[in-house]
Scaffold this active site. Structure first.
Site, PDB file in Angstrom:
ATOM      1  N   THR A   1       5.755 -10.571  -1.506  1.00  0.00           N
ATOM      2  CA  THR A   1       6.247 -10.272  -2.386  1.00  0.00           C
ATOM      3  C   THR A   1       8.001 -10.726  -3.046  1.00  0.00           C
ATOM      4  O   THR A   1       8.310  -9.685  -2.000  1.00  0.00           O
ATOM      5  CB  THR A   1       5.376  -8.838  -2.905  1.00  0.00           C
ATOM      6  OG1 THR A   1       6.324  -8.113  -3.516  1.00  0.00           O
ATOM      7  CG2 THR A   1       6.459  -8.155  -2.050  1.00  0.00           C
TER       8      THR A   1
ATOM      9  N   GLU B   1       9.088  -8.183  -4.495  1.00  0.00           N
ATOM     10  CA  GLU B   1       9.772  -6.381  -4.138  1.00  0.00           C
ATOM     11  C   GLU B   1       9.832  -6.561  -3.096  1.00  0.00           C
ATOM     12  O   GLU B   1      11.060  -5.294  -2.865  1.00  0.00           O
ATOM     13  CB  GLU B   1       8.220  -5.411  -3.733  1.00  0.00           C
ATOM     14  CG  GLU B   1       7.485  -5.302  -5.494  1.00  0.00           C
ATOM     15  CD  GLU B   1       8.496  -4.989  -6.451  1.00  0.00           C
ATOM     16  OE1 GLU B   1       8.390  -3.298  -5.940  1.00  0.00           O
ATOM     17  OE2 GLU B   1       7.801  -4.834  -7.236  1.00  0.00           O
TER      18      GLU B   1
ATOM     19  N   TYR C   1       5.786   0.535  -0.710  1.00  0.00           N
ATOM     20  CA  TYR C   1       4.966  -0.759  -0.836  1.00  0.00           C
ATOM     21  C   TYR C   1       4.985  -2.020   0.102  1.00  0.00           C
ATOM     22  O   TYR C   1       5.111  -2.611   0.499  1.00  0.00           O
ATOM     23  CB  TYR C   1       4.300  -1.113  -1.983  1.00  0.00           C
ATOM     24  CG  TYR C   1       3.608  -2.133  -2.624  1.00  0.00           C
ATOM     25  CD1 TYR C   1       2.630  -2.945  -1.927  1.00  0.00           C
ATOM     26  CD2 TYR C   1       4.424  -3.159  -3.368  1.00  0.00           C
ATOM     27  CE1 TYR C   1       2.090  -3.960  -1.823  1.00  0.00           C
ATOM     28  CE2 TYR C   1       4.371  -4.813  -3.272  1.00  0.00           C
ATOM     29  CZ  TYR C   1       2.887  -5.440  -3.033  1.00  0.00           C
ATOM     30  OH  TYR C   1       2.562  -6.131  -3.364  1.00  0.00           O
TER      31      TYR C   1
ATOM     32  N   LYS D   1       4.832  -4.182   2.673  1.00  0.00           N
ATOM     33  CA  LYS D   1       5.078  -5.839   2.585  1.00  0.00           C
ATOM     34  C   LYS D   1       6.259  -6.201   3.591  1.00  0.00           C
ATOM     35  O   LYS D   1       6.250  -7.419   4.115  1.00  0.00           O
ATOM     36  CB  LYS D   1       5.049  -5.580   1.343  1.00  0.00           C
ATOM     37  CG  LYS D   1       3.725  -5.887   0.610  1.00  0.00           C
ATOM     38  CD  LYS D   1       2.933  -6.815   1.253  1.00  0.00           C
ATOM     39  CE  LYS D   1       1.563  -6.530   0.341  1.00  0.00           C
ATOM     40  NZ  LYS D   1       0.970  -7.844   0.670  1.00  0.00           N
TER      41      LYS D   1
HETATM   42  P1  NDP Z   1      -5.474  -7.109  -6.443  1.00  0.00           P
HETATM   43  O1  NDP Z   1      -4.586  -5.497  -6.057  1.00  0.00           O
HETATM   44  O2  NDP Z   1      -5.783  -7.340  -7.816  1.00  0.00           O
HETATM   45  O3  NDP Z   1      -6.275  -6.950  -5.144  1.00  0.00           O
HETATM   46  C1  NDP Z   1      -5.959  -6.552  -3.794  1.00  0.00           C
HETATM   47  C2  NDP Z   1      -7.086  -6.910  -3.001  1.00  0.00           C
HETATM   48  O4  NDP Z   1      -6.974  -6.430  -2.179  1.00  0.00           O
HETATM   49  C3  NDP Z   1      -8.540  -6.302  -3.911  1.00  0.00           C
HETATM   50  O5  NDP Z   1      -9.598  -7.273  -3.560  1.00  0.00           O
HETATM   51  C4  NDP Z   1      -8.874  -4.679  -2.982  1.00  0.00           C
HETATM   52  O6  NDP Z   1     -10.468  -4.645  -2.934  1.00  0.00           O
HETATM   53  C5  NDP Z   1      -8.872  -5.690  -1.411  1.00  0.00           C
HETATM   54  N1  NDP Z   1      -8.282  -4.701  -0.872  1.00  0.00           N
HETATM   55  C6  NDP Z   1      -7.230  -3.157  -1.182  1.00  0.00           C
HETATM   56  N2  NDP Z   1      -7.585  -1.774  -0.007  1.00  0.00           N
HETATM   57  C7  NDP Z   1      -7.632  -3.130   0.770  1.00  0.00           C
HETATM   58  C8  NDP Z   1      -8.658  -2.415   2.124  1.00  0.00           C
HETATM   59  N3  NDP Z   1      -8.289  -1.398   2.550  1.00  0.00           N
HETATM   60  N4  NDP Z   1      -9.401  -3.423   2.908  1.00  0.00           N
HETATM   61  C9  NDP Z   1      -9.673  -4.825   1.838  1.00  0.00           C
HETATM   62  N5  NDP Z   1      -9.009  -5.151   1.218  1.00  0.00           N
HETATM   63  C10 NDP Z   1      -8.234  -4.252   0.110  1.00  0.00           C
HETATM   64  O7  NDP Z   1      -4.026  -7.778  -5.971  1.00  0.00           O
HETATM   65  P2  NDP Z   1      -3.482  -8.894  -6.694  1.00  0.00           P
HETATM   66  O8  NDP Z   1      -4.670 -10.462  -6.145  1.00  0.00           O
HETATM   67  O9  NDP Z   1      -2.589  -8.938  -8.049  1.00  0.00           O
HETATM   68  O10 NDP Z   1      -2.803  -9.709  -5.494  1.00  0.00           O
HETATM   69  C11 NDP Z   1      -2.425 -10.326  -4.531  1.00  0.00           C
HETATM   70  C12 NDP Z   1      -1.734  -9.501  -2.898  1.00  0.00           C
HETATM   71  O11 NDP Z   1      -0.639 -10.818  -3.494  1.00  0.00           O
HETATM   72  C13 NDP Z   1      -1.389  -9.128  -2.724  1.00  0.00           C
HETATM   73  O12 NDP Z   1      -1.475  -8.273  -1.062  1.00  0.00           O
HETATM   74  C14 NDP Z   1      -0.135  -8.236  -3.483  1.00  0.00           C
HETATM   75  O13 NDP Z   1       0.418  -7.092  -2.981  1.00  0.00           O
HETATM   76  C15 NDP Z   1       0.290  -9.409  -3.538  1.00  0.00           C
HETATM   77  N6  NDP Z   1       1.327  -9.956  -4.185  1.00  0.00           N
HETATM   78  C16 NDP Z   1       0.906 -10.035  -5.518  1.00  0.00           C
HETATM   79  C17 NDP Z   1       1.348 -10.006  -6.669  1.00  0.00           C
HETATM   80  C18 NDP Z   1       1.571 -10.237  -7.978  1.00  0.00           C
HETATM   81  O14 NDP Z   1       2.213  -9.968  -8.989  1.00  0.00           O
HETATM   82  N7  NDP Z   1       0.092 -10.214  -8.396  1.00  0.00           N
HETATM   83  C19 NDP Z   1       2.643 -10.281  -6.317  1.00  0.00           C
HETATM   84  C20 NDP Z   1       3.309 -10.950  -5.082  1.00  0.00           C
HETATM   85  C21 NDP Z   1       2.759 -10.317  -3.734  1.00  0.00           C
HETATM   86  P3  NDP Z   1     -10.713  -4.248  -4.068  1.00  0.00           P
HETATM   87  O15 NDP Z   1     -10.971  -5.005  -5.281  1.00  0.00           O
HETATM   88  O16 NDP Z   1     -11.889  -3.030  -3.568  1.00  0.00           O
HETATM   89  O17 NDP Z   1     -10.168  -3.203  -4.456  1.00  0.00           O
HETATM   90  P1  GDR Z   2       5.850  -4.611  -9.697  1.00  0.00           P
HETATM   91  O1  GDR Z   2       4.589  -4.597 -11.264  1.00  0.00           O
HETATM   92  O2  GDR Z   2       5.936  -2.936  -9.434  1.00  0.00           O
HETATM   93  O3  GDR Z   2       6.774  -5.100 -10.206  1.00  0.00           O
HETATM   94  O4  GDR Z   2       4.866  -5.053  -9.143  1.00  0.00           O
HETATM   95  P2  GDR Z   2       4.177  -3.901 -12.569  1.00  0.00           P
HETATM   96  O5  GDR Z   2       3.517  -4.523 -13.244  1.00  0.00           O
HETATM   97  O6  GDR Z   2       3.557  -2.933 -12.011  1.00  0.00           O
HETATM   98  O7  GDR Z   2       5.780  -2.725 -13.178  1.00  0.00           O
HETATM   99  C1  GDR Z   2       6.382  -4.186 -13.610  1.00  0.00           C
HETATM  100  C2  GDR Z   2       7.238  -3.253 -13.772  1.00  0.00           C
HETATM  101  O8  GDR Z   2       7.341  -2.396 -15.265  1.00  0.00           O
HETATM  102  C3  GDR Z   2       7.784  -1.009 -15.313  1.00  0.00           C
HETATM  103  N1  GDR Z   2       7.239  -0.843 -15.917  1.00  0.00           N
HETATM  104  C4  GDR Z   2       5.134   0.376 -16.103  1.00  0.00           C
HETATM  105  N2  GDR Z   2       4.815  -0.121 -15.240  1.00  0.00           N
HETATM  106  C5  GDR Z   2       3.543  -0.342 -15.008  1.00  0.00           C
HETATM  107  N3  GDR Z   2       2.305  -0.075 -14.440  1.00  0.00           N
HETATM  108  N4  GDR Z   2       2.569   1.399 -15.613  1.00  0.00           N
HETATM  109  C6  GDR Z   2       3.598   1.671 -16.610  1.00  0.00           C
HETATM  110  O9  GDR Z   2       3.292   1.806 -18.084  1.00  0.00           O
HETATM  111  C7  GDR Z   2       4.996   0.513 -16.889  1.00  0.00           C
HETATM  112  N5  GDR Z   2       6.311   1.198 -17.681  1.00  0.00           N
HETATM  113  C8  GDR Z   2       7.447   0.385 -17.309  1.00  0.00           C
HETATM  114  C9  GDR Z   2       7.739  -1.005 -13.673  1.00  0.00           C
HETATM  115  O10 GDR Z   2       7.747   0.097 -13.967  1.00  0.00           O
HETATM  116  C10 GDR Z   2       8.323  -2.353 -13.014  1.00  0.00           C
HETATM  117  O11 GDR Z   2       9.748  -1.932 -13.252  1.00  0.00           O
HETATM  118  C11 GDR Z   2       3.994  -5.796  -8.709  1.00  0.00           C
HETATM  119  C12 GDR Z   2       2.512  -6.030  -8.200  1.00  0.00           C
HETATM  120  O12 GDR Z   2       1.652  -6.776  -8.312  1.00  0.00           O
HETATM  121  C13 GDR Z   2       3.100  -6.104  -6.240  1.00  0.00           C
HETATM  122  O13 GDR Z   2       1.404  -6.070  -5.899  1.00  0.00           O
HETATM  123  C14 GDR Z   2       3.601  -7.130  -6.383  1.00  0.00           C
HETATM  124  O14 GDR Z   2       3.858  -7.141  -5.321  1.00  0.00           O
HETATM  125  C15 GDR Z   2       4.821  -7.424  -7.441  1.00  0.00           C
HETATM  126  O15 GDR Z   2       4.406  -7.623  -9.005  1.00  0.00           O
HETATM  127  C16 GDR Z   2       5.338  -8.874  -6.940  1.00  0.00           C
END
Ligand code: NDP
Ligand code: GDR
Length: 372
Positions: A132, A134, A156, A160
């Site tokens: 990520t 992050e 987190y 990661k």
């Molecule tokens: P989601 O939060 O939508 O999905 C996470 C998944 O992980 C869900 O299927 C969840 O299951 C499962 N999960 C959570 N805890 C466990 C556990 N203990 N054992 C097995 N499975 C588990 O995330 P995204 O699809 O958005 O992201 C996918 C991956 O990419 C994640 O690892 C995230 O950290 C990473 N990532 C995401 C980014 C983004 O912008 N979306 C950017 C960079 C990295 P359940 O449905 O039951 O909760």
């Molecule tokens: P992020 O995503 O922390 O970048 O992680 P998120 O959408 O939660 O926040 C992005 C930015 O928005 C600001 N923010 C808020 N965020 C949330 N959730 N709720 C609010 O009300 C709000 N107001 C402002 C946050 O402070 C932040 O700066 C996501 C996740 O998908 C991670 O798993 C992944 O690794 C990174 O993106 C890349």
């Protein structure tokens, strides 16, 4: 037929990746968690009854905290490719549950890699780790590339970071085909409801339909590089098709603020917003309304306030990725712009809100989930 195993298949990326791999002809296995109610909504449309002959999409109960379970599933499936997408993926929640986040996101990755090694699958099974942006946290250079130093800013991100390095270590130590995709934020109508983009499109759509009074936000000046999840899962697959494993930054190379995303989302609903005040006193009011998507609103209504509970103990203020390596080596470029994505998300959430409105007007009112 190639076999893939996806952890996190019920999440945003897992569902798009499963669809993508099925279209490519894979047999796709996914790990779902046991929950007290159904948690497979994002993959229900591709679910196949296991009694069906030749079903190519199969779900297994499991958890990244359970080594023996992971080893058994890997042993049964013998996958060609493992995509480790499972995680406690919410940055703010990781401050509330740091130990659990480390267990799943860091140790879970180690458990999977060790299971592959224990089963002597390292010569066969290719491994994708969902790393990520992050990791860059307190950014050391802009834009961020594969060589930018890391400075994680949350439990987190620290978890990661362990996962990133353990994947690199297993590649170097055991010759395993393990890759890190350093993905910047990517969104879609399937994005979890508490991440900022979805919170905005869903919240404003509900407000427009009179189902919620106001959106409460944190740091709306945060800057992000947002892409579409569909584009990003394609790249996850491409990374595992190379001759040699490598790590890649996946981003759009364009950055916007949360405030900008709020304005676009409002515009998709025919609302022009005016921001006023500063800091905790900043608000957004309705300055103009066009069309008929926001029947519950009037000019002057306050639709957004700042609530400090959404500020994080340590914030990542700015992220901007440079996807040049992915373009040069893999020919990957994102196809969906952030504005197109915002329009898709707003249209999706407006439809859901309109449906809820009709139900409410006919006495079938359900509470609108607003946990965030
Ligand atoms: P989601 O939060 O939508 O999905 C996470 C998944 O992980 C869900 O299927 C969840 O299951 C499962 N999960 C959570 N805890 C466990 C556990 N203990 N054992 C097995 N499975 C588990 O995330 P995204 O699809 O958005 O992201 C996918 C991956 O990419 C994640 O690892 C995230 O950290 C990473 N990532 C995401 C980014 C983004 O912008 N979306 C950017 C960079 C990295 P359940 O449905 O039951 O909760
Ligand atoms: P992020 O995503 O922390 O970048 O992680 P998120 O959408 O939660 O926040 C992005 C930015 O928005 C600001 N923010 C808020 N965020 C949330 N959730 N709720 C609010 O009300 C709000 N107001 C402002 C946050 O402070 C932040 O700066 C996501 C996740 O998908 C991670 O798993 C992944 O690794 C990174 O993106 C890349």
């Amino acid at each position: 037929m190639k076999k893939a195993l996806i952890t996190g298949v019920t999440g945003q990326d897992g569902s798009y990746l499963a669809e993508f791999l099925l279209e490519k002809g894979y047999e796709v296995h996914g790990i779902k968690r046991r929950a007290s109610s159904f948690n497979t909504q994002r993959v229900d449309h591709i679910y196949e009854d296991p009694h069906t002959d030749n079903a190519r999409f199969k779900l297994h109960y499991g958890d990244l905290t359970d080594s023996s379970n992971l080893t058994r599933i890997l042993s049964e499936v013998q996958p060609d490719e493992v995509y480790n997408l499972g995680a406690q993926s919410h940055v703010a929640v990781s401050f509330e549950s740091p130990e659990y986040t480390a267990d799943v996101d860091a140790m879970g990755t180690l458990r999977l890699l060790e299971a592959i090694r224990f089963l002597k699958l390292e010569g066969k099974t290719r491994f994708y780790q969902a790393s990520t942006s992050e990791l860059y946290g307190l950014v050391q250079e802009t834009p961020q590339t594969e060589t930018t130093p890391f400075h994680p800013r949350s439990p987190y991100a620290v978890a990661k970071m362990y996962a990133y390095w353990i994947a690199v270590n297993y590649r170097e130590a055991y010759g395993m085909y393990a890759c890190n995709g350093i993905l910047f934020n990517h969104e879609s109508p399937r994005r979890g409801e508490t991440f900022v983009t979805r919170k905005i499109t869903r919240g404003l759509a509900n407000i427009a339909q009179g189902l919620e009074p106001c959106l409460y936000m944190g740091n709306i000046d945060a800057l992000r590089d947002w892409g579409h999840a569909k584009d990003y899962v394609r790249m996850q697959w491409m990374m595992l098709q190379q001759d040699a494993p490598e790590d890649f930054v996946i981003a759009t190379g364009v950055q916007y603020s949360v405030r900008q995303f709020i304005e676009w989302s409002a515009a998709e609903l025919g609302i022009t917003l005016a921001f006023s005040g500063t800091g905790l006193d900043e608000i957004a009011t309705v300055a103009a309304i066009t069309g008929d998507k926001a029947p519950a609103l009037r000019v002057g209504d306050v639709v957004l306030r700042i609530d400090p509970r959404y500020f994080r103990p340590a914030e990542v203020e700015t992220l901007l990725g440079d996807p040049a390596k992915a373009k040069a080596k893999l020919g990957w470029v994102p196809e969906i712009t952030v504005q197109e994505m915002c329009a898709e998300m707003a249209a999706h959430d407006l439809k859901a809100a309109q449906r809820a409105r009709v139900l409410k007007d006919h006495g079938y009112s359900e509470p609108v989930a607003r946990e965030d």
